[in-house]
Write a protein that holds these residues in place. Structure first.
Motif, PDB file in Angstrom:
ATOM      1  N   HIS A  29       0.818  -1.197   0.045  1.00  0.00           N
ATOM      2  CA  HIS A  29       0.009   0.062  -0.049  1.00  0.00           C
ATOM      3  C   HIS A  29       0.777   1.073   0.002  1.00  0.00           C
ATOM      4  O   HIS A  29       1.549   1.610   1.028  1.00  0.00           O
ATOM      5  CB  HIS A  29      -0.989  -0.184   1.502  1.00  0.00           C
ATOM      6  CG  HIS A  29      -1.832   0.864   0.961  1.00  0.00           C
ATOM      7  ND1 HIS A  29      -3.125   0.991   2.149  1.00  0.00           N
ATOM      8  CD2 HIS A  29      -2.192   2.154   0.425  1.00  0.00           C
ATOM      9  CE1 HIS A  29      -3.914   1.814   1.825  1.00  0.00           C
ATOM     10  NE2 HIS A  29      -3.214   2.747   0.746  1.00  0.00           N
TER      11      HIS A  29
ATOM     12  N   VAL B 121       1.421   5.183   0.135  1.00  0.00           N
ATOM     13  CA  VAL B 121       0.804   6.467   0.452  1.00  0.00           C
ATOM     14  C   VAL B 121       1.530   7.445   0.114  1.00  0.00           C
ATOM     15  O   VAL B 121       2.836   7.769   0.030  1.00  0.00           O
ATOM     16  CB  VAL B 121       0.580   6.423   2.101  1.00  0.00           C
ATOM     17  CG1 VAL B 121       0.014   7.826   2.298  1.00  0.00           C
ATOM     18  CG2 VAL B 121       0.100   5.189   2.455  1.00  0.00           C
TER      19      VAL B 121
ATOM     20  N   LEU C 188      -2.545  10.245  -8.650  1.00  0.00           N
ATOM     21  CA  LEU C 188      -3.333   9.269  -7.866  1.00  0.00           C
ATOM     22  C   LEU C 188      -3.601   7.835  -8.871  1.00  0.00           C
ATOM     23  O   LEU C 188      -2.932   7.039  -8.714  1.00  0.00           O
ATOM     24  CB  LEU C 188      -4.235   9.355  -6.869  1.00  0.00           C
ATOM     25  CG  LEU C 188      -4.813   8.195  -6.089  1.00  0.00           C
ATOM     26  CD1 LEU C 188      -3.907   7.671  -5.155  1.00  0.00           C
ATOM     27  CD2 LEU C 188      -6.116   8.736  -5.696  1.00  0.00           C
TER      28      LEU C 188
ATOM     29  N   GLN D 286      -1.458   4.236  -9.384  1.00  0.00           N
ATOM     30  CA  GLN D 286      -2.102   3.022  -9.303  1.00  0.00           C
ATOM     31  C   GLN D 286      -2.366   2.354 -10.622  1.00  0.00           C
ATOM     32  O   GLN D 286      -1.890   1.093 -10.503  1.00  0.00           O
ATOM     33  CB  GLN D 286      -3.764   3.309  -8.862  1.00  0.00           C
ATOM     34  CG  GLN D 286      -4.437   2.150  -8.570  1.00  0.00           C
ATOM     35  CD  GLN D 286      -4.113   1.366  -7.360  1.00  0.00           C
ATOM     36  OE1 GLN D 286      -4.168   1.986  -6.189  1.00  0.00           O
ATOM     37  NE2 GLN D 286      -3.664   0.175  -7.679  1.00  0.00           N
TER      38      GLN D 286
ATOM     39  N   ARG E  37      -2.204  -1.135  -3.678  1.00  0.00           N
ATOM     40  CA  ARG E  37      -3.107   0.059  -3.583  1.00  0.00           C
ATOM     41  C   ARG E  37      -2.306   1.479  -3.406  1.00  0.00           C
ATOM     42  O   ARG E  37      -1.009   1.275  -2.910  1.00  0.00           O
ATOM     43  CB  ARG E  37      -3.824  -0.068  -2.088  1.00  0.00           C
ATOM     44  CG  ARG E  37      -4.815  -1.445  -2.218  1.00  0.00           C
ATOM     45  CD  ARG E  37      -5.474  -1.571  -0.837  1.00  0.00           C
ATOM     46  NE  ARG E  37      -6.171  -0.412  -0.387  1.00  0.00           N
ATOM     47  CZ  ARG E  37      -6.616   0.043   0.550  1.00  0.00           C
ATOM     48  NH1 ARG E  37      -6.317  -0.785   1.605  1.00  0.00           N
ATOM     49  NH2 ARG E  37      -7.208   1.115   0.874  1.00  0.00           N
ATOM     50  N   THR E  38      -2.912   2.485  -3.689  1.00  0.00           N
ATOM     51  CA  THR E  38      -2.314   3.604  -3.402  1.00  0.00           C
ATOM     52  C   THR E  38      -3.395   4.550  -2.673  1.00  0.00           C
ATOM     53  O   THR E  38      -4.547   4.510  -2.878  1.00  0.00           O
ATOM     54  CB  THR E  38      -1.970   4.497  -4.976  1.00  0.00           C
ATOM     55  OG1 THR E  38      -1.203   3.373  -5.650  1.00  0.00           O
ATOM     56  CG2 THR E  38      -1.209   5.507  -4.770  1.00  0.00           C
ATOM     57  N   THR E  39      -2.921   5.533  -1.944  1.00  0.00           N
ATOM     58  CA  THR E  39      -3.521   6.491  -1.062  1.00  0.00           C
ATOM     59  C   THR E  39      -2.978   7.707  -1.288  1.00  0.00           C
ATOM     60  O   THR E  39      -1.954   7.871  -1.172  1.00  0.00           O
ATOM     61  CB  THR E  39      -3.778   6.037   0.438  1.00  0.00           C
ATOM     62  OG1 THR E  39      -4.625   4.775   0.593  1.00  0.00           O
ATOM     63  CG2 THR E  39      -4.534   7.061   1.233  1.00  0.00           C
TER      64      THR E  39
ATOM     65  N   ASN F 260      -2.675  11.228   0.547  1.00  0.00           N
ATOM     66  CA  ASN F 260      -2.865  11.910   1.827  1.00  0.00           C
ATOM     67  C   ASN F 260      -2.139  13.468   1.442  1.00  0.00           C
ATOM     68  O   ASN F 260      -2.369  14.345   2.395  1.00  0.00           O
ATOM     69  CB  ASN F 260      -2.013  11.397   2.969  1.00  0.00           C
ATOM     70  CG  ASN F 260      -2.746  10.188   3.551  1.00  0.00           C
ATOM     71  OD1 ASN F 260      -3.788   9.906   3.012  1.00  0.00           O
ATOM     72  ND2 ASN F 260      -2.434   9.639   4.757  1.00  0.00           N
TER      73      ASN F 260
ATOM     74  N   GLN G  78      -1.096  14.721   7.890  1.00  0.00           N
ATOM     75  CA  GLN G  78      -1.037  13.668   6.814  1.00  0.00           C
ATOM     76  C   GLN G  78      -0.797  12.363   7.220  1.00  0.00           C
ATOM     77  O   GLN G  78      -1.434  11.337   7.313  1.00  0.00           O
ATOM     78  CB  GLN G  78      -0.453  14.036   5.654  1.00  0.00           C
ATOM     79  CG  GLN G  78      -0.748  15.449   4.829  1.00  0.00           C
ATOM     80  CD  GLN G  78       0.282  15.656   3.598  1.00  0.00           C
ATOM     81  OE1 GLN G  78       0.623  14.971   3.299  1.00  0.00           O
ATOM     82  NE2 GLN G  78       0.121  17.176   3.352  1.00  0.00           N
TER      83      GLN G  78
ATOM     84  N   ARG H  43      -3.339  10.443   9.329  1.00  0.00           N
ATOM     85  CA  ARG H  43      -4.341   9.677   8.558  1.00  0.00           C
ATOM     86  C   ARG H  43      -3.713   8.418   7.679  1.00  0.00           C
ATOM     87  O   ARG H  43      -4.539   7.811   6.915  1.00  0.00           O
ATOM     88  CB  ARG H  43      -5.074  10.612   7.683  1.00  0.00           C
ATOM     89  CG  ARG H  43      -5.821  11.676   8.320  1.00  0.00           C
ATOM     90  CD  ARG H  43      -6.466  12.533   7.064  1.00  0.00           C
ATOM     91  NE  ARG H  43      -5.462  13.312   6.306  1.00  0.00           N
ATOM     92  CZ  ARG H  43      -5.422  13.102   5.154  1.00  0.00           C
ATOM     93  NH1 ARG H  43      -5.729  12.370   4.461  1.00  0.00           N
ATOM     94  NH2 ARG H  43      -4.575  13.770   4.710  1.00  0.00           N
TER      95      ARG H  43
ATOM     96  N   PRO I 222      -3.074   4.813   6.556  1.00  0.00           N
ATOM     97  CA  PRO I 222      -3.473   3.647   6.677  1.00  0.00           C
ATOM     98  C   PRO I 222      -2.854   2.716   7.539  1.00  0.00           C
ATOM     99  O   PRO I 222      -1.576   2.686   7.404  1.00  0.00           O
ATOM    100  CB  PRO I 222      -3.723   3.304   5.194  1.00  0.00           C
ATOM    101  CG  PRO I 222      -3.510   4.593   4.416  1.00  0.00           C
ATOM    102  CD  PRO I 222      -2.737   5.276   5.238  1.00  0.00           C
TER     103      PRO I 222
ATOM    104  N   ALA J 129      -0.241   0.635   5.508  1.00  0.00           N
ATOM    105  CA  ALA J 129       0.678   1.358   4.733  1.00  0.00           C
ATOM    106  C   ALA J 129       2.145   0.537   4.517  1.00  0.00           C
ATOM    107  O   ALA J 129       2.604   0.074   5.427  1.00  0.00           O
ATOM    108  CB  ALA J 129       0.995   2.828   5.184  1.00  0.00           C
TER     109      ALA J 129
END
Length: 211
Positions: free
Chosen positions: A3, A5, A26, A30, A38-40, A42, A55, A58, A60, A63
């Motif tokens: 993951h 971030v 983003l 991805q 996965r990509t998030t 922030n 940031q 928050r 994940p 991550a």
């Protein structure tokens, strides 16, 4: 499960500067990661180094990789120095040194917090931008070198990978305006991020990504 971030500013959170239908960073990251990754996002447009703490709050729980691009808004906040008068070159250098020292303290405190999460982390330099007037472009490149020196020193001293946006986003159409990236520029950055997380980000040695 891996993951990624994205932390930082509008280099990643660039959707507001794109044409309708164009993918943001983003989506581009991805699309370039292996299946199952996965990509998030922030990162927040306009963020400065002190905003990274929020940031990280928050982040994940799953991550696995952190990619950080921060500093351009800090530099923009110091841009008034370019219009100030001075009585000597020594006075100019003192003001620049004071600006550098202040950014260095803040960047190091922020990076200490990022590193406390003990995740593979890569840093990004500040890109040069696309200014139509040659003299403005020269001033910007020279002034940003002060900030980029801190970022590169921290990357190498901490054995972190470095994504050099000055070399990656080096074409006119990499930019949507003088300072914000286009979809093409974002795609080039996304390609570098995919290379980082697939390779040396976890190797405990610095490596520079420039294309």
């Amino acid at each position: 499960m891996n993951h990624v971030v994205l932390l930082g500013d509008s280099v990643f959170d660039n959707g507001g500067y794109l044409k309708p239908g164009e993918p943001d960073v983003l989506a581009q990251v991805q699309a370039k990661l292996p299946d199952g990754w996965r990509t998030t996002m922030n990162a927040v447009d306009g963020a400065i180094t002190t905003n990274v703490k929020r940031q990280l709050a928050r982040l994940p729980e799953d991550a696995s990789h952190l990619i950080l691009s921060i500093g351009s808004s800090d530099a923009l906040g110091c841009s008034a120095i370019l219009r100030e008068g001075a009585r000597s070159v020594a006075e100019v250098l003192t003001r620049i040194a004071d600006t550098r020292d202040a950014f260095a303290r803040g960047y190091r405190r922020m990076l200490d917090l990022v590193m406390s999460y003990r995740l593979p982390t890569a840093l990004c330099t500040i890109h040069d931008g696309r200014f139509p007037e040659q003299e403005s472009r020269r001033h910007v490149v020279a002034s940003l070198s002060v900030f980029n020196d801190i970022i590169t020193r921290e990357a190498f001293s901490r054995r972190l990978s470095l994504i050099d946006l000055r070399l990656i986003c080096n074409q006119h159409d990499d930019y949507a305006d003088p300072i914000e990236l286009s979809a093409k520029g974002g795609d080039k950055i996304a390609r570098a991020i995919a290379q980082v997380v697939a390779g040396s980000a976890a190797s405990h040695r610095s490596q520079v990504y420039s294309e």
